[in-house]
Design a protein around this motif. Structure first.
Motif, PDB file in Angstrom:
ATOM      1  N   HIS A 215       0.814  -1.207   0.000  1.00 18.12           N
ATOM      2  CA  HIS A 215       0.000   0.000   0.000  1.00 18.12           C
ATOM      3  C   HIS A 215       0.853   1.265   0.000  1.00 18.12           C
ATOM      4  O   HIS A 215       1.877   1.341   0.664  1.00 18.12           O
ATOM      5  N   ASN A 216       0.384   2.252  -0.777  1.00 14.82           N
ATOM      6  CA  ASN A 216       0.951   3.600  -0.755  1.00 14.82           C
ATOM      7  C   ASN A 216      -0.188   4.532  -0.343  1.00 14.82           C
ATOM      8  O   ASN A 216      -1.105   4.786  -1.128  1.00 14.82           O
ATOM      9  N   PRO A 217      -0.157   5.050   0.901  1.00 14.67           N
ATOM     10  CA  PRO A 217      -1.260   5.880   1.389  1.00 14.67           C
ATOM     11  C   PRO A 217      -1.531   7.131   0.552  1.00 14.67           C
ATOM     12  O   PRO A 217      -2.628   7.676   0.598  1.00 14.67           O
ATOM     13  N   ARG A 218      -0.561   7.584  -0.227  1.00 16.19           N
ATOM     14  CA  ARG A 218      -0.753   8.781  -1.038  1.00 16.19           C
ATOM     15  C   ARG A 218      -1.492   8.506  -2.340  1.00 16.19           C
ATOM     16  O   ARG A 218      -1.862   9.428  -3.057  1.00 16.19           O
TER      17      ARG A 218
ATOM     18  N   ASN B 253       7.902   2.838   2.861  1.00 15.17           N
ATOM     19  CA  ASN B 253       8.573   2.946   4.162  1.00 15.17           C
ATOM     20  C   ASN B 253       9.314   1.667   4.532  1.00 15.17           C
ATOM     21  O   ASN B 253      10.275   1.707   5.291  1.00 15.17           O
ATOM     22  N   GLU B 254       8.802   0.541   4.051  1.00 16.16           N
ATOM     23  CA  GLU B 254       9.379  -0.774   4.322  1.00 16.16           C
ATOM     24  C   GLU B 254       9.761  -1.393   2.979  1.00 16.16           C
ATOM     25  O   GLU B 254       9.040  -2.239   2.463  1.00 16.16           O
ATOM     26  N   PRO B 255      10.885  -0.975   2.403  1.00 20.64           N
ATOM     27  CA  PRO B 255      11.226  -1.432   1.046  1.00 20.64           C
ATOM     28  C   PRO B 255      11.294  -2.952   0.917  1.00 20.64           C
ATOM     29  O   PRO B 255      11.721  -3.645   1.834  1.00 20.64           O
ATOM     30  N   LEU B 256      10.837  -3.414  -0.235  1.00 19.69           N
ATOM     31  CA  LEU B 256      10.870  -4.834  -0.534  1.00 19.69           C
ATOM     32  C   LEU B 256      12.280  -5.251  -0.946  1.00 19.69           C
ATOM     33  O   LEU B 256      12.999  -4.485  -1.589  1.00 19.69           O
ATOM     34  N   THR B 257      12.644  -6.470  -0.598  1.00 24.18           N
ATOM     35  CA  THR B 257      13.905  -7.021  -1.077  1.00 24.18           C
ATOM     36  C   THR B 257      13.696  -7.552  -2.491  1.00 24.18           C
ATOM     37  O   THR B 257      12.555  -7.732  -2.941  1.00 24.18           O
ATOM     38  N   LYS B 258      14.782  -7.842  -3.157  1.00 24.19           N
ATOM     39  CA  LYS B 258      14.684  -8.423  -4.501  1.00 24.19           C
ATOM     40  C   LYS B 258      13.926  -9.752  -4.440  1.00 24.19           C
ATOM     41  O   LYS B 258      13.099 -10.039  -5.297  1.00 24.19           O
ATOM     42  N   GLU B 259      14.198 -10.534  -3.414  1.00 24.77           N
ATOM     43  CA  GLU B 259      13.541 -11.830  -3.269  1.00 24.77           C
ATOM     44  C   GLU B 259      12.036 -11.662  -3.048  1.00 24.77           C
ATOM     45  O   GLU B 259      11.231 -12.387  -3.643  1.00 24.77           O
ATOM     46  N   GLU B 260      11.653 -10.735  -2.191  1.00 18.56           N
ATOM     47  CA  GLU B 260      10.228 -10.498  -1.927  1.00 18.56           C
ATOM     48  C   GLU B 260       9.514 -10.030  -3.191  1.00 18.56           C
ATOM     49  O   GLU B 260       8.421 -10.513  -3.514  1.00 18.56           O
ATOM     50  N   LEU B 261      10.128  -9.094  -3.904  1.00 19.95           N
ATOM     51  CA  LEU B 261       9.501  -8.571  -5.116  1.00 19.95           C
ATOM     52  C   LEU B 261       9.400  -9.659  -6.190  1.00 19.95           C
ATOM     53  O   LEU B 261       8.381  -9.774  -6.874  1.00 19.95           O
ATOM     54  N   THR B 262      10.421 -10.473  -6.314  1.00 19.56           N
ATOM     55  CA  THR B 262      10.399 -11.575  -7.276  1.00 19.56           C
ATOM     56  C   THR B 262       9.266 -12.549  -6.949  1.00 19.56           C
ATOM     57  O   THR B 262       8.533 -12.997  -7.843  1.00 19.56           O
ATOM     58  N   GLU B 263       9.086 -12.847  -5.672  1.00 22.00           N
ATOM     59  CA  GLU B 263       8.009 -13.747  -5.249  1.00 22.00           C
ATOM     60  C   GLU B 263       6.639 -13.159  -5.586  1.00 22.00           C
ATOM     61  O   GLU B 263       5.751 -13.858  -6.075  1.00 22.00           O
TER      62      GLU B 263
ATOM     63  N   ILE C 211      13.709  -5.700 -11.942  1.00 27.37           N
ATOM     64  CA  ILE C 211      13.423  -5.921 -10.521  1.00 27.37           C
ATOM     65  C   ILE C 211      14.381  -5.100  -9.666  1.00 27.37           C
ATOM     66  O   ILE C 211      13.959  -4.451  -8.702  1.00 27.37           O
ATOM     67  N   ASP C 212      15.664  -5.099 -10.014  1.00 30.62           N
ATOM     68  CA  ASP C 212      16.641  -4.292  -9.274  1.00 30.62           C
ATOM     69  C   ASP C 212      16.235  -2.814  -9.255  1.00 30.62           C
ATOM     70  O   ASP C 212      16.362  -2.140  -8.227  1.00 30.62           O
ATOM     71  N   ILE C 213      15.763  -2.325 -10.377  1.00 38.04           N
ATOM     72  CA  ILE C 213      15.355  -0.912 -10.483  1.00 38.04           C
ATOM     73  C   ILE C 213      14.160  -0.640  -9.561  1.00 38.04           C
ATOM     74  O   ILE C 213      14.135   0.370  -8.859  1.00 38.04           O
ATOM     75  N   MET C 214      13.184  -1.557  -9.541  1.00 33.89           N
ATOM     76  CA  MET C 214      12.023  -1.358  -8.667  1.00 33.89           C
ATOM     77  C   MET C 214      12.412  -1.431  -7.187  1.00 33.89           C
ATOM     78  O   MET C 214      11.845  -0.716  -6.369  1.00 33.89           O
ATOM     79  N   VAL C 215      13.382  -2.273  -6.863  1.00 36.39           N
ATOM     80  CA  VAL C 215      13.859  -2.337  -5.475  1.00 36.39           C
ATOM     81  C   VAL C 215      14.523  -1.013  -5.105  1.00 36.39           C
ATOM     82  O   VAL C 215      14.302  -0.476  -4.017  1.00 36.39           O
TER      83      VAL C 215
ATOM     84  N   LEU D  69       8.242   3.183  -8.334  1.00 39.68           N
ATOM     85  CA  LEU D  69       7.966   2.692  -9.681  1.00 39.68           C
ATOM     86  C   LEU D  69       7.042   1.476  -9.684  1.00 39.68           C
ATOM     87  O   LEU D  69       6.565   1.067 -10.736  1.00 39.68           O
ATOM     88  N   ILE D  70       6.785   0.906  -8.505  1.00 40.10           N
ATOM     89  CA  ILE D  70       5.964  -0.297  -8.420  1.00 40.10           C
ATOM     90  C   ILE D  70       4.481   0.081  -8.517  1.00 40.10           C
ATOM     91  O   ILE D  70       3.998   0.946  -7.787  1.00 40.10           O
ATOM     92  N   GLU D  71       3.789  -0.595  -9.426  1.00 33.57           N
ATOM     93  CA  GLU D  71       2.341  -0.391  -9.582  1.00 33.57           C
ATOM     94  C   GLU D  71       1.647  -0.754  -8.281  1.00 33.57           C
ATOM     95  O   GLU D  71       2.085  -1.644  -7.562  1.00 33.57           O
TER      96      GLU D  71
END
Length: 113
Positions: A6-9, A34-44, A79-83, A88-90
């Motif tokens: 979630h992005n509250p904005r 606020n709690e950035p995703l890791t590459k592994e989390e985003l890949t999952e 994925i690296d760029i989104m991390v 940039l993440i939808e």
């Protein structure tokens, strides 16, 4: 467990959160800026969405347009760029077990409840 990234904005993200609240099912909220995703989390998450990484990118954002548009990038690089640039993440993304949706519109959440 249901999780909303979630992005509250973002109005669409707030709509997704509201729909989950109305459904009355327990869920966890991750404010991924606020709690950035890791590459592994985003890949999952991408695997659960069953999409290519580029399909999760907000391709009209200035960072993307100025630095990455029209470049031939591997899935791993996207994925690296989104991390590195989580804005940039939808959004919102809702995950329920092994299923996930980009909740635009928010009603898509009902597909995985």
């Amino acid at each position: 467990m249901i999780t909303i990234y979630h992005n509250p904005r973002c109005s669409k993200s707030r709509e997704g959160l509201q729909l989950l609240e109305l459904e009355g099912k327990p869920f966890t909220t991750v404010k991924y800026l606020n709690e950035p995703l890791t590459k592994e989390e985003l890949t999952e998450i991408i695997n659960k969405l069953n999409i290519k990484p580029i399909d999760l990118v907000r391709q009209k954002e200035d960072i993307w347009v100025k630095n990455y548009k029209d470049k031939d990038l591997s899935d791993g690089k996207v994925i690296d760029i989104m991390v590195e640039y989580p804005n940039l993440i939808e959004r919102p993304i809702v995950v329920n077990g092994n299923k996930a949706v980009i909740a635009r519109p928010a009603e898509r959440i009902k597909e995985i409840l």
